[in-house]
Write a protein that holds these residues in place. Structure first.
Motif, PDB file in Angstrom:
ATOM      1  N   VAL A  12      -2.470 -63.606  48.675  1.00  0.00           N
ATOM      2  CA  VAL A  12      -2.224 -62.240  48.213  1.00  0.00           C
ATOM      3  C   VAL A  12      -1.130 -62.229  47.141  1.00  0.00           C
ATOM      4  O   VAL A  12      -1.258 -61.572  46.104  1.00  0.00           O
ATOM      5  CB  VAL A  12      -1.828 -61.334  49.395  1.00  0.00           C
ATOM      6  N   ALA A  13      -0.051 -62.971  47.403  1.00  0.00           N
ATOM      7  CA  ALA A  13       1.052 -63.032  46.436  1.00  0.00           C
ATOM      8  C   ALA A  13       0.570 -63.603  45.108  1.00  0.00           C
ATOM      9  O   ALA A  13       0.910 -63.078  44.034  1.00  0.00           O
ATOM     10  CB  ALA A  13       2.191 -63.885  46.994  1.00  0.00           C
ATOM     11  N   ARG A  14      -0.240 -64.652  45.176  1.00  0.00           N
ATOM     12  CA  ARG A  14      -0.733 -65.268  43.944  1.00  0.00           C
ATOM     13  C   ARG A  14      -1.648 -64.311  43.187  1.00  0.00           C
ATOM     14  O   ARG A  14      -1.586 -64.230  41.954  1.00  0.00           O
ATOM     15  CB  ARG A  14      -1.470 -66.570  44.290  1.00  0.00           C
ATOM     16  N   ALA A  15      -2.461 -63.560  43.904  1.00  0.00           N
ATOM     17  CA  ALA A  15      -3.323 -62.574  43.244  1.00  0.00           C
ATOM     18  C   ALA A  15      -2.484 -61.504  42.555  1.00  0.00           C
ATOM     19  O   ALA A  15      -2.777 -61.092  41.422  1.00  0.00           O
ATOM     20  CB  ALA A  15      -4.266 -61.934  44.273  1.00  0.00           C
ATOM     21  N   ALA A  16      -1.421 -61.064  43.223  1.00  0.00           N
ATOM     22  CA  ALA A  16      -0.530 -60.059  42.627  1.00  0.00           C
ATOM     23  C   ALA A  16       0.112 -60.597  41.353  1.00  0.00           C
ATOM     24  O   ALA A  16       0.198 -59.895  40.331  1.00  0.00           O
ATOM     25  CB  ALA A  16       0.544 -59.657  43.631  1.00  0.00           C
ATOM     26  N   ILE A  17       0.560 -61.842  41.391  1.00  0.00           N
ATOM     27  CA  ILE A  17       1.178 -62.455  40.209  1.00  0.00           C
ATOM     28  C   ILE A  17       0.184 -62.530  39.055  1.00  0.00           C
ATOM     29  O   ILE A  17       0.512 -62.214  37.904  1.00  0.00           O
ATOM     30  CB  ILE A  17       1.716 -63.859  40.551  1.00  0.00           C
ATOM     31  N   ILE A  33      -5.511 -55.698  44.038  1.00  0.00           N
ATOM     32  CA  ILE A  33      -5.358 -56.985  44.731  1.00  0.00           C
ATOM     33  C   ILE A  33      -6.561 -57.245  45.625  1.00  0.00           C
ATOM     34  O   ILE A  33      -7.131 -58.351  45.628  1.00  0.00           O
ATOM     35  CB  ILE A  33      -4.056 -57.014  45.558  1.00  0.00           C
ATOM     36  N   ALA A  34      -6.937 -56.245  46.383  1.00  0.00           N
ATOM     37  CA  ALA A  34      -8.061 -56.404  47.310  1.00  0.00           C
ATOM     38  C   ALA A  34      -9.345 -56.743  46.562  1.00  0.00           C
ATOM     39  O   ALA A  34     -10.104 -57.629  46.974  1.00  0.00           O
ATOM     40  CB  ALA A  34      -8.234 -55.125  48.125  1.00  0.00           C
ATOM     41  N   THR A  52       5.598 -52.992  48.958  1.00  0.00           N
ATOM     42  CA  THR A  52       6.919 -53.574  48.697  1.00  0.00           C
ATOM     43  C   THR A  52       7.010 -54.993  49.249  1.00  0.00           C
ATOM     44  O   THR A  52       7.587 -55.886  48.623  1.00  0.00           O
ATOM     45  CB  THR A  52       8.021 -52.694  49.316  1.00  0.00           C
ATOM     46  N   GLU A  53       6.436 -55.210  50.413  1.00  0.00           N
ATOM     47  CA  GLU A  53       6.468 -56.553  51.012  1.00  0.00           C
ATOM     48  C   GLU A  53       5.631 -57.531  50.198  1.00  0.00           C
ATOM     49  O   GLU A  53       5.975 -58.709  50.074  1.00  0.00           O
ATOM     50  CB  GLU A  53       5.982 -56.492  52.457  1.00  0.00           C
ATOM     51  N   ILE A  54       4.542 -57.059  49.623  1.00  0.00           N
ATOM     52  CA  ILE A  54       3.733 -57.920  48.747  1.00  0.00           C
ATOM     53  C   ILE A  54       4.528 -58.287  47.495  1.00  0.00           C
ATOM     54  O   ILE A  54       4.523 -59.442  47.054  1.00  0.00           O
ATOM     55  CB  ILE A  54       2.412 -57.218  48.361  1.00  0.00           C
ATOM     56  N   LEU A  55       5.233 -57.314  46.935  1.00  0.00           N
ATOM     57  CA  LEU A  55       6.056 -57.586  45.752  1.00  0.00           C
ATOM     58  C   LEU A  55       7.132 -58.622  46.060  1.00  0.00           C
ATOM     59  O   LEU A  55       7.403 -59.513  45.247  1.00  0.00           O
ATOM     60  CB  LEU A  55       6.692 -56.287  45.252  1.00  0.00           C
ATOM     61  N   ALA A  56       7.745 -58.504  47.234  1.00  0.00           N
ATOM     62  CA  ALA A  56       8.778 -59.468  47.627  1.00  0.00           C
ATOM     63  C   ALA A  56       8.188 -60.870  47.774  1.00  0.00           C
ATOM     64  O   ALA A  56       8.803 -61.860  47.359  1.00  0.00           O
ATOM     65  CB  ALA A  56       9.428 -59.028  48.929  1.00  0.00           C
ATOM     66  N   GLU A  57       6.996 -60.959  48.325  1.00  0.00           N
ATOM     67  CA  GLU A  57       6.347 -62.269  48.484  1.00  0.00           C
ATOM     68  C   GLU A  57       5.963 -62.849  47.129  1.00  0.00           C
ATOM     69  O   GLU A  57       6.081 -64.056  46.898  1.00  0.00           O
ATOM     70  CB  GLU A  57       5.120 -62.131  49.377  1.00  0.00           C
ATOM     71  N   ALA A  58       5.520 -61.993  46.216  1.00  0.00           N
ATOM     72  CA  ALA A  58       5.184 -62.452  44.863  1.00  0.00           C
ATOM     73  C   ALA A  58       6.435 -62.948  44.144  1.00  0.00           C
ATOM     74  O   ALA A  58       6.418 -63.999  43.477  1.00  0.00           O
ATOM     75  CB  ALA A  58       4.519 -61.329  44.076  1.00  0.00           C
TER      76      ALA A  58
END
Length: 201
Positions: A12-17, A33-34, A52-58
């Motif tokens: 998920v983080a990589r997809a967001a990036i 993302i989905a 927000t948690e996805i952004l932090a992981e990215a």
């Protein structure tokens, strides 16, 4: 043997990036993302509490791309810090459109671990303890600031829009082509670190 989950946090983080790299932070949404992952947006909540948690992981994933930079050689901790800062800045600029995302969502615990590691190295190389966090925090802020300037389209030492404001000698340095962002960053860092006085014997 259990099946590997279809969605993983790092995926998920990589997809967001990848979305931010391609189209900027404004394009990032749970739905986007989905879609990229071929799943439904609500399924992301099985792994993250919110965007927000996805952004932090990215942000964490980008920071962790920074390569290691070896050990201090001959007590030259100044060069060691500069090499590390250059490596981190280069990593950020690999994802230039995501730099604001990293700044806003920098993983605090990871940052604190990096700070503690850097303080230990400085301590091993004779930097007074009262200067260690000052140096480490300043280097981090200068690195982030330099990356932000370049990522948002503000090049260093550019020819001025109104050259008449400048003395001829100063103007000559701005238009000489001798300076670029990389050189400015390294020389700025070295001037600061030597200027702290912590490297004096």
């Amino acid at each position: 043997m259990g099946r590997r989950p279809m969605i993983q946090r790092e995926t998920v983080a990589r997809a967001a990036i990848e979305i931010v790299d391609a189209d900027g932070p404004a394009a990032l949404s749970l739905e986007r993302i989905a879609t990229k992952l071929g799943v439904k947006a609500p399924s992301l909540y099985n792994h993250f509490s919110d965007k927000t948690e996805i952004l932090a992981e990215a942000a964490r994933a980008i920071v962790l791309e920074t390569p290691g930079h070896g050990d201090v050689v001959d007590g030259d901790w100044v060069s060691w810090l500069i090499d590390g800062a250059v490596a981190f800045r280069n990593t950020l600029l690999t994802h230039a459109r995501a730099v604001p995302l990293v700044v806003e969502n920098f993983p605090r615990r990871l940052l604190e671990r990096l700070y503690a590691q850097h303080c230990r190295v400085l301590d091993e190389n004779g930097v007074p303890v009262e200067r260690q966090m000052f140096i480490v925090e300043s280097v981090h802020r200068m690195t982030i600031g330099s990356a932000m300037c370049l990522a948002t389209g503000r090049p260093a030492m550019a020819a001025p829009a109104d050259p008449d404001q400048f003395d001829a000698a100063v103007l000559a340095t701005l238009t000489s082509g001798d300076w670029n962002d990389d050189r400015l960053f390294v020389e700025m860092m070295r001037a600061f670190l030597v200027g702290t006085g912590a490297s004096e014997g």
